[in-house]
Design an enzyme around this catalytic site. Sequence first.
Site, PDB file in Angstrom:
ATOM      1  N   ARG A  54      -7.563 -23.810  96.682  1.00 53.42           N
ATOM      2  CA  ARG A  54      -7.537 -24.743  97.813  1.00 53.42           C
ATOM      3  C   ARG A  54      -6.960 -26.068  97.336  1.00 53.42           C
ATOM      4  O   ARG A  54      -7.356 -26.564  96.286  1.00 53.42           O
ATOM      5  CB  ARG A  54      -8.971 -24.954  98.316  1.00 53.42           C
ATOM      6  N   ARG A  73     -14.165 -36.207  97.122  1.00 48.77           N
ATOM      7  CA  ARG A  73     -15.075 -35.478  98.023  1.00 48.77           C
ATOM      8  C   ARG A  73     -16.526 -35.716  97.612  1.00 48.77           C
ATOM      9  O   ARG A  73     -17.415 -35.837  98.460  1.00 48.77           O
ATOM     10  CB  ARG A  73     -14.749 -33.972  98.009  1.00 48.77           C
ATOM     11  N   ARG A  85     -12.711 -22.184  91.417  1.00 44.87           N
ATOM     12  CA  ARG A  85     -12.816 -21.495  92.699  1.00 44.87           C
ATOM     13  C   ARG A  85     -11.461 -20.947  93.154  1.00 44.87           C
ATOM     14  O   ARG A  85     -10.443 -21.620  93.079  1.00 44.87           O
ATOM     15  CB  ARG A  85     -13.364 -22.437  93.779  1.00 44.87           C
ATOM     16  N   ARG A 111     -22.153 -33.840 108.737  1.00 39.88           N
ATOM     17  CA  ARG A 111     -21.856 -34.516 107.468  1.00 39.88           C
ATOM     18  C   ARG A 111     -22.063 -36.020 107.575  1.00 39.88           C
ATOM     19  O   ARG A 111     -21.846 -36.735 106.609  1.00 39.88           O
ATOM     20  CB  ARG A 111     -20.408 -34.238 107.083  1.00 39.88           C
ATOM     21  N   LYS A 153     -22.790 -23.042 100.022  1.00 37.03           N
ATOM     22  CA  LYS A 153     -23.236 -22.993 101.414  1.00 37.03           C
ATOM     23  C   LYS A 153     -22.589 -21.821 102.152  1.00 37.03           C
ATOM     24  O   LYS A 153     -23.270 -21.070 102.845  1.00 37.03           O
ATOM     25  CB  LYS A 153     -22.889 -24.300 102.151  1.00 37.03           C
TER      26      LYS A 153
HETATM   27  P1  AMP Z   1     -15.416 -27.824 103.512  1.00 38.06           P
HETATM   28  O1  AMP Z   1     -14.636 -26.558 103.625  1.00 38.06           O
HETATM   29  O2  AMP Z   1     -16.729 -27.778 104.220  1.00 38.06           O
HETATM   30  O3  AMP Z   1     -15.530 -28.305 102.086  1.00 38.06           O
HETATM   31  O4  AMP Z   1     -14.568 -28.940 104.280  1.00 38.06           O
HETATM   32  C1  AMP Z   1     -13.255 -29.297 103.879  1.00 38.06           C
HETATM   33  C2  AMP Z   1     -12.867 -30.642 104.470  1.00 38.06           C
HETATM   34  O5  AMP Z   1     -12.884 -30.577 105.900  1.00 38.06           O
HETATM   35  C3  AMP Z   1     -13.806 -31.796 104.131  1.00 38.06           C
HETATM   36  O6  AMP Z   1     -13.524 -32.378 102.863  1.00 38.06           O
HETATM   37  C4  AMP Z   1     -13.516 -32.757 105.281  1.00 38.06           C
HETATM   38  O7  AMP Z   1     -12.287 -33.431 105.102  1.00 38.06           O
HETATM   39  C5  AMP Z   1     -13.349 -31.797 106.466  1.00 38.06           C
HETATM   40  N1  AMP Z   1     -14.642 -31.534 107.137  1.00 38.06           N
HETATM   41  C6  AMP Z   1     -15.334 -30.364 107.172  1.00 38.06           C
HETATM   42  N2  AMP Z   1     -16.473 -30.498 107.879  1.00 38.06           N
HETATM   43  C7  AMP Z   1     -16.506 -31.791 108.300  1.00 38.06           C
HETATM   44  C8  AMP Z   1     -17.435 -32.554 109.047  1.00 38.06           C
HETATM   45  N3  AMP Z   1     -18.584 -32.029 109.525  1.00 38.06           N
HETATM   46  N4  AMP Z   1     -17.139 -33.858 109.282  1.00 38.06           N
HETATM   47  C9  AMP Z   1     -15.995 -34.427 108.835  1.00 38.06           C
HETATM   48  N5  AMP Z   1     -15.092 -33.764 108.097  1.00 38.06           N
HETATM   49  C10 AMP Z   1     -15.327 -32.452 107.833  1.00 38.06           C
END
Ligand code: AMP
Length: 211
Positions: free
Chosen positions: A156, A167, A123, A88, A13
Amino acid sequence: MKLVLFGPPGAGKGTQAEILSAHFQIPTISTGAVLREAVKNGAPAGLLAKSHIDAGELVPDEVVTAIIKERLAEDDCKNGFILDGFPRTVSQAQALESFGAAVDAVLYIDVSDADIIERLKNRRVCDKCGSSFSQVKDHAEKGAKCPKCGGSLTVREDDAPEVVAKRLQTYHGQTEPVRDYYAAKGILKTVKGQTEIKATTRLTFSALGLE
Ligand code: AMP
């Protein structure tokens, strides 16, 4: 153009968002990136978010929704925006509409769990600009320098296999209903995530009617 990029963690994404941002000259807003920055700076939202991120769970809706609401009110979002990692939950999708930011299209990048697990194992992310690379395809070793900005490449913490498993569980349980929510509105466009970034970009542009 108000666009949501949807899909499991590691689907690509962020990478496609960056390409579309440059094409449309509109900003990408990544809630994951904003939350990680808040954690790094010790900001209140970061203190709230950290334990959830570390556990592979979602940060509470009200925290994330407040971040998005504030960000979308900024000037650079006037001509449109791309959301990466938001909404989400269905409640986040409804919140987005409630503050007048109904989206035009939702691009769903479909990648299997097995491929996600493999991708996230490999990654590497830049600790300065946040760009993602693959240890396998880009030969991006931990500690090597980012080809874009010279920052250090790191793993990460939430890409650890046990957190990735959680996740994915969170994605299937809480986030997938968002896909059905937008499908019912008739604005969901699906592409199969490809191994090559360019191949996914071609499918993305065609799904959005851009070529
Ligand atoms: P990402 O970088 O998009 O994979 O997000 C990393 C982490 O941030 C996720 O596993 C969630 O813990 C938190 N997070 C990111 N976006 C959201 C969202 N829209 N709602 C809730 N938690 C989020």
